[in-house]
Design an enzyme around this catalytic site. Structure first.
Site, PDB file in Angstrom:
ATOM      1  N   SER A  15     -17.503  27.825 -83.129  1.00  0.00           N
ATOM      2  CA  SER A  15     -17.584  26.358 -83.052  1.00  0.00           C
ATOM      3  C   SER A  15     -16.331  25.739 -82.432  1.00  0.00           C
ATOM      4  O   SER A  15     -15.203  26.067 -82.805  1.00  0.00           O
ATOM      5  CB  SER A  15     -17.798  25.771 -84.449  1.00  0.00           C
ATOM      6  OG  SER A  15     -17.710  24.354 -84.367  1.00  0.00           O
ATOM      7  N   LYS A  68     -29.308  21.968 -90.312  1.00  0.00           N
ATOM      8  CA  LYS A  68     -29.520  20.529 -90.081  1.00  0.00           C
ATOM      9  C   LYS A  68     -30.708  19.975 -90.873  1.00  0.00           C
ATOM     10  O   LYS A  68     -30.675  18.834 -91.324  1.00  0.00           O
ATOM     11  CB  LYS A  68     -29.700  20.238 -88.587  1.00  0.00           C
ATOM     12  CG  LYS A  68     -28.400  20.414 -87.799  1.00  0.00           C
ATOM     13  CD  LYS A  68     -28.594  20.011 -86.352  1.00  0.00           C
ATOM     14  CE  LYS A  68     -27.357  20.354 -85.546  1.00  0.00           C
ATOM     15  NZ  LYS A  68     -27.445  19.904 -84.154  1.00  0.00           N
ATOM     16  N   ASN A 155     -44.101  21.040 -72.982  1.00  0.00           N
ATOM     17  CA  ASN A 155     -43.755  22.200 -73.805  1.00  0.00           C
ATOM     18  C   ASN A 155     -44.656  23.379 -73.478  1.00  0.00           C
ATOM     19  O   ASN A 155     -45.796  23.203 -73.032  1.00  0.00           O
ATOM     20  CB  ASN A 155     -43.888  21.844 -75.292  1.00  0.00           C
ATOM     21  CG  ASN A 155     -43.118  22.803 -76.178  1.00  0.00           C
ATOM     22  OD1 ASN A 155     -42.006  23.204 -75.841  1.00  0.00           O
ATOM     23  ND2 ASN A 155     -43.697  23.197 -77.297  1.00  0.00           N
TER      24      ASN A 155
HETATM   25  P1  ATR Z   1     -34.359  23.871 -81.091  1.00  0.00           P
HETATM   26  O1  ATR Z   1     -33.998  23.383 -82.460  1.00  0.00           O
HETATM   27  O2  ATR Z   1     -33.215  24.422 -80.283  1.00  0.00           O
HETATM   28  O3  ATR Z   1     -35.142  22.856 -80.325  1.00  0.00           O
HETATM   29  P2  ATR Z   1     -36.768  25.299 -81.772  1.00  0.00           P
HETATM   30  O4  ATR Z   1     -37.166  24.259 -82.752  1.00  0.00           O
HETATM   31  O5  ATR Z   1     -36.962  26.741 -82.129  1.00  0.00           O
HETATM   32  O6  ATR Z   1     -35.246  25.176 -81.357  1.00  0.00           O
HETATM   33  O7  ATR Z   1     -37.535  25.000 -80.397  1.00  0.00           O
HETATM   34  C1  ATR Z   1     -37.371  25.810 -79.294  1.00  0.00           C
HETATM   35  C2  ATR Z   1     -38.020  25.149 -78.075  1.00  0.00           C
HETATM   36  O8  ATR Z   1     -37.762  25.977 -76.930  1.00  0.00           O
HETATM   37  C3  ATR Z   1     -39.528  25.032 -78.189  1.00  0.00           C
HETATM   38  O9  ATR Z   1     -39.955  23.909 -77.441  1.00  0.00           O
HETATM   39  C4  ATR Z   1     -39.990  26.327 -77.496  1.00  0.00           C
HETATM   40  O10 ATR Z   1     -41.295  26.277 -76.972  1.00  0.00           O
HETATM   41  P3  ATR Z   1     -42.578  26.614 -77.927  1.00  0.00           P
HETATM   42  O11 ATR Z   1     -42.788  25.392 -78.770  1.00  0.00           O
HETATM   43  O12 ATR Z   1     -43.675  26.854 -76.986  1.00  0.00           O
HETATM   44  O13 ATR Z   1     -42.172  27.818 -78.743  1.00  0.00           O
HETATM   45  C5  ATR Z   1     -39.002  26.404 -76.375  1.00  0.00           C
HETATM   46  N1  ATR Z   1     -38.859  27.746 -75.807  1.00  0.00           N
HETATM   47  C6  ATR Z   1     -38.188  28.791 -76.338  1.00  0.00           C
HETATM   48  N2  ATR Z   1     -38.278  29.878 -75.525  1.00  0.00           N
HETATM   49  C7  ATR Z   1     -39.027  29.488 -74.465  1.00  0.00           C
HETATM   50  C8  ATR Z   1     -39.478  30.145 -73.268  1.00  0.00           C
HETATM   51  N3  ATR Z   1     -39.188  31.414 -73.017  1.00  0.00           N
HETATM   52  N4  ATR Z   1     -40.226  29.427 -72.402  1.00  0.00           N
HETATM   53  C9  ATR Z   1     -40.535  28.133 -72.640  1.00  0.00           C
HETATM   54  N5  ATR Z   1     -40.136  27.468 -73.737  1.00  0.00           N
HETATM   55  C10 ATR Z   1     -39.393  28.129 -74.637  1.00  0.00           C
END
Ligand code: ATR
Length: 273
Positions: A15, A68, A155
């Site tokens: 951090s 969080k 998304n």
């Molecule tokens: P954060 O708190 O960082 O937003 P999260 O709640 O786990 O983490 O959300 C991750 C986001 O990244 C989601 O929108 C996820 O898409 P999905 O809802 O379809 O899972 C997206 N994400 C993660 N890996 C991805 C990938 N390889 N391609 C496209 N979207 C991805």
């Protein structure tokens, strides 16, 4: 007298918050100690850390991954929440107000402040956010409050974007009154003023399925670091780009102001290695 602050996370060793807050304190002439606080990843441990910190006279705590939402639940049960924390469903800033725990969320406003500092216009902007997780959720209300004219939430999993927007429209009238729509990432086409990457894809090596017909004036990645594929994609199209380091400083500055009443300078260059 020294004022005490912590950032609670797991992992936490990386951090940068202690350095950023030390710089703020120096700027405004406050005597503070800001420490990294590791916490085991469970609710009982998190509550114990928070209770011990404030019982010991701590002034303010930042909360980062994965706590969080736990911080949000704790404030919901025992204290109060700001409007931004309520809508985000997450808390990144804890303090005490009239003897009760109070949670705010400065992430989204930190993003907005950084974008404005870059000179990118948000008022009347056509904006797309890619991602529908916690990171996206936290920035939607502040962007709408900054005056954007329309928001497209794209998304990979379309249902998640639809559900998120439905929840947010129910939670807040400004969001309900805003022009919003959802789509899958590979269906996101056309021209936007600003496109924001709020997925967790970062430097994982995976690439978003972006259409060539998708263009923007400004591309922003909420992650920070060099060579983010999302930013490289739009740099090739001559968009202006920024990573999220300034957002990190922006959210820290807002937390600092909530705790101390002092407004530090956030020129991001001052904090680069
Ligand atoms: P954060 O708190 O960082 O937003 P999260 O709640 O786990 O983490 O959300 C991750 C986001 O990244 C989601 O929108 C996820 O898409 P999905 O809802 O379809 O899972 C997206 N994400 C993660 N890996 C991805 C990938 N390889 N391609 C496209 N979207 C991805």
């Amino acid at each position: 007298m020294t004022q005490h602050f912590i950032v609670i996370g797991n992992p936490i060793a990386h951090s940068k918050s202690p350095d950023i807050h030390a710089d703020f304190a120096k700027q405004v002439g406050l005597d503070i100690r800001y420490a990294r606080q590791y916490c085991p990843d469970n609710q009982d441990s998190f509550i114990a850390v928070v209770e011990a910190f404030f019982a010991g006279g701590g002034v303010g705590a930042n909360v980062t991954v994965p706590f969080k939402q736990m911080a949000y639940e704790l404030c919901e049960q025992r204290g109060g929440l700001s409007q931004h924390a309520q809508v985000a469903g997450a808390v990144n800033t804890l303090m005490q107000k009239e003897g009760h725990l109070y949670g705010d969320n400065t992430d989204g406003q930190g993003l907005v402040n950084h974008i404005q500092q870059l000179g990118w216009q948000l008022d009347t902007a056509k904006v797309a956010i890619i991602g529908a997780g916690g990171a996206a959720r936290g920035v939607i209300l502040p962007l709408i409050q900054a005056g954007i004219s329309q928001l497209t939430l794209a998304n990979r999993t379309l249902d998640k974007a639809t559900t998120l927007l439905q929840q947010l429209r129910q939670a807040d009238t400004q969001i309900a009154n805003a022009k919003t729509q959802v789509c899958a990432i590979n269906e996101l086409t056309g021209h936007f003023d600003v496109i924001i990457n709020a997925t967790s894809i970062g430097l994982s090596g995976e690439k978003l399925p972006l259409q060539n017909s998708l263009t923007c004036v400004y591309a922003y990645d909420m992650m920070y670091g060099r060579e983010l594929p999302f930013l490289q994609h739009f740099a090739k199209q001559d968009s202006q780009i920024s990573d999220g380091y300034g957002m990190l400083i922006g959210q820290a500055a807002l937390s600092f102001e909530l705790w101390t009443g002092q407004q530090p300078t956030t020129a991001a260059a001052a904090f680069m290695d």
